[in-house]
Design a protein around this motif. Structure first.
Motif, short mmCIF file in Angstrom:
data_model
loop_
_atom_site.label_atom_id
_atom_site.label_comp_id
_atom_site.label_asym_id
_atom_site.label_seq_id
_atom_site.Cartn_x
_atom_site.Cartn_y
_atom_site.Cartn_z
N GLY A 1 0.76 -1.07 -0.10
CA GLY A 1 0.02 -0.07 0.07
C GLY A 1 0.87 1.36 0.07
N GLY A 2 2.01 1.26 -0.94
CA GLY A 2 2.94 2.17 -0.47
C GLY A 2 2.90 3.26 -1.88
N THR A 3 1.93 3.46 -2.30
CA THR A 3 1.58 4.43 -3.36
C THR A 3 0.76 5.48 -2.96
N GLU A 21 4.09 7.93 2.28
CA GLU A 21 5.16 8.98 3.08
C GLU A 21 5.86 7.91 3.82
N ILE A 22 5.49 6.90 4.29
CA ILE A 22 6.77 6.00 4.83
C ILE A 22 7.68 5.61 3.80
N ALA A 23 7.21 5.29 2.63
CA ALA A 23 8.38 5.21 1.73
C ALA A 23 9.27 6.42 1.10
N ILE A 43 13.77 1.57 -1.81
CA ILE A 43 12.21 1.05 -1.49
C ILE A 43 11.72 0.36 -2.63
N ILE A 44 10.98 -0.63 -2.27
CA ILE A 44 9.90 -1.20 -3.29
C ILE A 44 8.47 -1.24 -2.77
N VAL A 45 7.73 -0.41 -3.57
CA VAL A 45 6.16 -0.42 -2.92
C VAL A 45 5.20 -1.17 -4.02
N CYS A 46 4.14 -1.39 -3.39
CA CYS A 46 3.32 -2.16 -4.27
C CYS A 46 1.90 -1.60 -3.74
N GLU A 99 10.78 1.59 -7.13
CA GLU A 99 10.27 0.48 -7.78
C GLU A 99 9.08 0.16 -7.33
N ALA A 100 8.00 0.06 -8.39
CA ALA A 100 6.59 0.23 -8.06
C ALA A 100 6.06 -1.35 -8.67
N ILE A 101 5.37 -2.12 -7.83
CA ILE A 101 4.82 -3.44 -8.67
C ILE A 101 3.35 -3.24 -8.46
#
Length: 240
Positions: free
Chosen positions: A12-14, A20-22, A32-35, A51-53
């Motif tokens: 839930g990093g987008t 904000e954590i990312a 950082i990898i976000v999804c 990097e976003a998945i």
């Protein structure tokens, strides 16, 4: 915990707290990898250099697909932040499919990811698992029974996991935000709300300082009231 040079996955990093954590981990030198699920938000995250998945963690297949993508990636920090409110109440039409998705995303997905990534985390010189629950895990509100139930379940799981890993180098942190100004709360929860940026700052501080819990904002007061009178805390919060 030394954050420079670590590799973190933020679910839930987008958007909202996760984004904000990312951002704040990245500023401290963490890779950082976000999804997430929305392509527009994933694109924005990539524009910021993440990097976003694309990953739907509301089912077992989506969790497994994310794990497979990250096979052989040496994760140091797993932040289980993704969540949704669900839909269950007298003013909402009953949607059991949505309720089941919320239960899986909020509670089962962190367990699936921890179970899959833990062997790798145990090999790292130091590592962290961060489970984002809520102040509502301490005392529920009537307006969000599914959300409250799942966050209470994740709180219990986190406490037991921390004890089980007490002799290892994997630090288990529970982050308990108050009401935060995010897409999930807009139009659903009124009153004063903490900014996602300030909430994330307190969570990142807890990671860096190896704290057991990040009791964010007004959650500190809620915990104090609960320690004095659990019944009073529940009475206040159920009407919140």
């Amino acid at each position: 915990m030394q954050l420079v040079g670590k590799l973190a996955l933020v679910t839930g990093g987008t958007d909202g707290i996760g984004l904000e954590i990312a951002r704040q981990l990245k500023r401290k030198g963490t890779d950082i990898i976000v999804c997430g699920r929305r392509e527009d938000l994933l694109g924005s995250a990539r524009t910021e250099g993440f990097e976003a998945i694309n990953a739907d963690l509301s089912n077992a297949e989506g969790c497994q697909a994310l794990v497979q993508v990250l096979t052989n990636r040496p994760l140091d920090i797993l932040v289980n932040n993704a969540g949704m409110s669900g839909n269950f109440g007298p003013e909402d039409p009953l949607d059991l499919a949505l309720t089941d998705r919320a239960i899986f995303l909020n509670l089962n997905a962190p367990m699936h990811l921890i179970g899959q990534f833990l062997p790798g985390l145990l090999t790292r010189p130091e590592a962290a698992i961060v489970n984002v629950t809520s102040g509502l895990a301490i005392a529920p509100r009537a307006g969000g029974p599914v959300y409250c139930a799942t966050k209470a379940g994740l709180r219990s799981f986190t406490k037991a996991l921390r004890y089980n890993l007490r002799h290892n180098k994997v630090h288990v942190i529970e982050a308990l935000p108050p009401v935060v100004d995010t897409a999930m709360t807009r139009g659903r929860v009124g009153g004063s709300k903490m900014s996602a940026k300030e909430c994330a700052s307190q969570i990142v501080d807890a990671i860096e300082s190896n704290s057991r819990e990040a009791n964010v904002g007004m959650v500190k007061l809620l915990k104090m009231v609960y320690s004095i009178s659990p019944a009073l805390a529940r009475w206040v919060m159920i009407r919140f």
